[in-house]
Design a protein around this motif. Structure first.
Motif, short mmCIF file in Angstrom:
data_model
loop_
_atom_site.label_atom_id
_atom_site.label_comp_id
_atom_site.label_asym_id
_atom_site.label_seq_id
_atom_site.Cartn_x
_atom_site.Cartn_y
_atom_site.Cartn_z
N PRO A 238 -0.55 1.72 -1.03
CA PRO A 238 -1.92 2.11 -1.39
C PRO A 238 -2.26 3.48 -0.81
CG PRO A 238 -1.86 -0.19 -0.71
CD PRO A 238 -0.50 0.38 -0.41
N GLY A 239 -2.85 4.32 -1.64
CA GLY A 239 -3.20 5.65 -1.20
C GLY A 239 -2.18 6.70 -1.59
N THR B 167 -3.90 7.70 -7.92
CA THR B 167 -3.86 7.14 -6.58
C THR B 167 -3.63 5.64 -6.67
OG1 THR B 167 -5.40 8.83 -5.78
CG2 THR B 167 -5.10 6.87 -4.40
N LEU B 168 -2.60 5.15 -5.97
CA LEU B 168 -2.26 3.72 -6.02
C LEU B 168 -3.26 2.91 -5.21
CD1 LEU B 168 1.62 3.73 -5.66
CD2 LEU B 168 0.20 4.10 -7.67
N GLU B 169 -3.60 1.73 -5.74
CA GLU B 169 -4.52 0.83 -5.05
C GLU B 169 -3.79 -0.33 -4.38
OE1 GLU B 169 -7.46 -0.42 -7.80
OE2 GLU B 169 -8.33 1.59 -8.06
N ASP B 170 -2.59 -0.65 -4.88
CA ASP B 170 -1.81 -1.76 -4.33
C ASP B 170 -0.38 -1.31 -4.06
OD1 ASP B 170 -3.87 -3.87 -4.58
OD2 ASP B 170 -3.62 -3.48 -6.72
N THR B 171 0.34 -2.09 -3.26
CA THR B 171 1.71 -1.75 -2.89
C THR B 171 2.66 -1.92 -4.06
OG1 THR B 171 1.30 -2.40 -0.60
CG2 THR B 171 3.60 -2.30 -1.31
#
Length: 262
Positions: A67-68, A96-100
């Motif tokens: 995330p991030g 931008t990623l919110e989860d792994t």
């Protein structure tokens, strides 16, 4: 021939990911390896027609995305000053990623989307073949914010997108409402849809001056415009020809006769 991800590449990626899980936290800022897929394949020489959906699938091959983390897309263009450079794609400058480990493909429609932002706040549409890449910016464990990897930014391979140009196009002409020599509404359509382009329209009648108009179609290949026929009642010959663009070849000339009695 474009090469698909195969079992060997998947095995390498898995090993790299496992190594990243047990690596020290600071390894997140070490040089990374990122790949970019277009459609369902990797490599260069992707071909698409106007309006076709193209999926951009970025993937880190050296660490697990967290995330991030940010994937930023860029295109190689010539700017308004004539300088060639990589500039952010305006439609989705960065993701931008919110989860792994959940990077989803992001798509754009060829010709409908795909512009870059210039320094003077104007936009520039991509010309084809277009060159696209992405930059991977993982989260810095020390700050919790994404940043370019060190010692140099991490970029994917460059993908080339080519256009499958419509080699035969056709224009249709229709009128709307009352036909008046002082102003008649014409509806033009170019097929197959080749996006924004110019249709040259001429209006002629024996004993009157021939009028010529350049009518711009929209992204769907349509144009509606009120055109003056002339100053007299009678039958006018209206011709239309699509002049062609990067997505479609020029069409043959079509003719329609319209009679104005007011």
């Amino acid at each position: 021939m474009r090469l698909k991800f195969n079992a060997a590449v998947a095995a390498i990626a898995t090993a790299l990911l496992l190594g990243a899980i047990v690596a020290p936290a600071m390894a997140a800022l070490s040089p990374q390896t990122v790949a970019l897929q277009l459609g369902d394949s990797t490599g260069t020489g992707y071909y698409a027609a106007y309006g076709q959906d193209i999926n951009l699938q970025p993937t880190s091959l050296s660490t697990m995305e967290r995330p991030g983390d940010v994937f930023a897309f860029e295109a190689y263009v010539t700017d308004s000053d004539g300088v060639q450079k990589w500039l952010p794609l305006q439609d989705f400058e960065s993701i931008t990623l919110e989860d792994t480990n959940t990077v989803q493909p992001f798509g754009f429609r060829l010709g409908y989307e795909g512009t870059v932002s210039l320094s003077d706040f104007s936009t520039l549409a991509l010309t084809f073949p277009a060159q696209i890449r992405c930059e991977y910016k993982p989260v810095d464990p020390a700050t919790g914010k994404s940043a370019s990897t060190t010692p140099t930014p991490t970029y994917s391979e460059t993908e080339t997108v080519n256009v499958v140009k419509n080699d035969v196009t056709k224009v249709t002409i229709a009128t709307s409402g009352t036909i008046k020599h002082a102003g008649t509404v014409f509806k033009l359509h170019v097929s197959p849809n080749s996006g924004i382009g110019t249709v040259k329209v001429t209006v002629s009648k024996s004993g009157t001056k021939t009028l010529t108009y350049n009518v711009l179609t929209d992204q769907d290949g349509n144009a509606t415009q009120t055109l003056k026929l002339g100053t007299k009642n009678g039958t006018y010959k209206v011709t239309a020809r699509f002049m062609g663009n990067q997505f479609g070849a020029a069409s043959k000339t079509v003719t329609k006769s319209v009679h104005a009695n007011r």
